[in-house]
Design an enzyme around this catalytic site. Sequence first.
Site, mmCIF file in Angstrom:
data_model
loop_
_atom_site.group_PDB
_atom_site.id
_atom_site.type_symbol
_atom_site.label_atom_id
_atom_site.label_comp_id
_atom_site.label_asym_id
_atom_site.label_seq_id
_atom_site.Cartn_x
_atom_site.Cartn_y
_atom_site.Cartn_z
ATOM 1 N N ILE A 137 0.840 -0.918 -0.650
ATOM 2 C CA ILE A 137 -0.030 -0.007 -0.076
ATOM 3 C C ILE A 137 0.843 1.588 0.314
ATOM 4 O O ILE A 137 1.901 1.379 0.525
ATOM 5 C CB ILE A 137 -0.678 0.577 1.052
ATOM 6 C CG1 ILE A 137 0.094 0.376 2.248
ATOM 7 C CG2 ILE A 137 -1.713 -1.089 1.345
ATOM 8 C CD1 ILE A 137 -0.528 -0.279 3.994
ATOM 9 N N ASP A 138 0.282 2.109 -0.359
ATOM 10 C CA ASP A 138 0.947 3.220 -0.774
ATOM 11 C C ASP A 138 1.653 4.147 0.754
ATOM 12 O O ASP A 138 1.010 3.853 2.024
ATOM 13 C CB ASP A 138 0.416 4.488 -1.141
ATOM 14 C CG ASP A 138 -0.083 4.099 -2.682
ATOM 15 O OD1 ASP A 138 0.414 3.714 -3.428
ATOM 16 O OD2 ASP A 138 -0.729 4.520 -3.005
#
Length: 303
Positions: A137-138
Amino acid sequence: MSKQHFVVTKEYQNKRIDKVLTDLNKEASRNQVQSWIKDGYVYVNGESVKSNYKCQLEDQIEWEEPEVQELEIEPENIPLDIKYEDEHLLVVNKEKGMVVHPSHGHRTGTLVHALLYHCNDLSGINGVHRPGIVHRIDKDTSGLLLVAKHDKAHELLSEQLANKEVNRQYEAIVHGVIEHDKATIDAPIGRDPNDRQKMAIVESGKPAITHFSVVDRFEKFTHVYCDLETGRTHQIRVHFQYIDHPLVGDPKYGRRKTLNVQGQALHARKLSFTHPMTGEQMTFTSEPPEIFQETLENVAKIY
């Protein structure tokens, strides 16, 4: 390890060489075997072959396992919020602002550095810079992540992801008021032809599907839950920009005038999957970080 030999029997006739070697090497994953083949550690009748080679009766297979390279990343004593752990996998609640794996500009302080300090064993399928990372995930997205401790677990979890058997639910705060209680965004995502640092909706992109439901509406914002059917880079962020409801605080796809939430208001809140070794159905949930919750309270009062 010394070279190993096998003569193909009727049981393995017309089967792919990577499948045969995976059966013969119970501790090795199929991805690992494919890398052996690609790197020249496997021979059939004295010649190199590709992973899709179909074995013939009495073929002489010869192979050796390459030595495992030591990771070049130095472990760092960074606190982790671990929701679950056994000898096969971990479920980690990543904090907002933490990069998942080392890259240009992020040589230290990543989740991988912390994981290497916490446990010695991580799968090597994604190489030395992303050990154990099944999905990512970012940096400014918080929430739940799956981490594999060995290659077999990694391979089986990746298969579940590919087969859409892992449920990943996110929550987000977006600009504007969404009228529909539930909807699906089905729009292909690829590299933005005008900005290589961004993703965009493009005809030649890969299929991308996001299901969402409205949790709450405010005067200028909407709180939503999102279920990913696919997992493209920046999928939720791109999809909500596409329907003109960009995420609050998103520096890349959001509006210039937005709320300060230290990056996009996006949290991976729920993760469900089948344990790769025990077959047990597992579900984990995580509350969003304090800044996310404070923002929800503020928009409820002010907007």
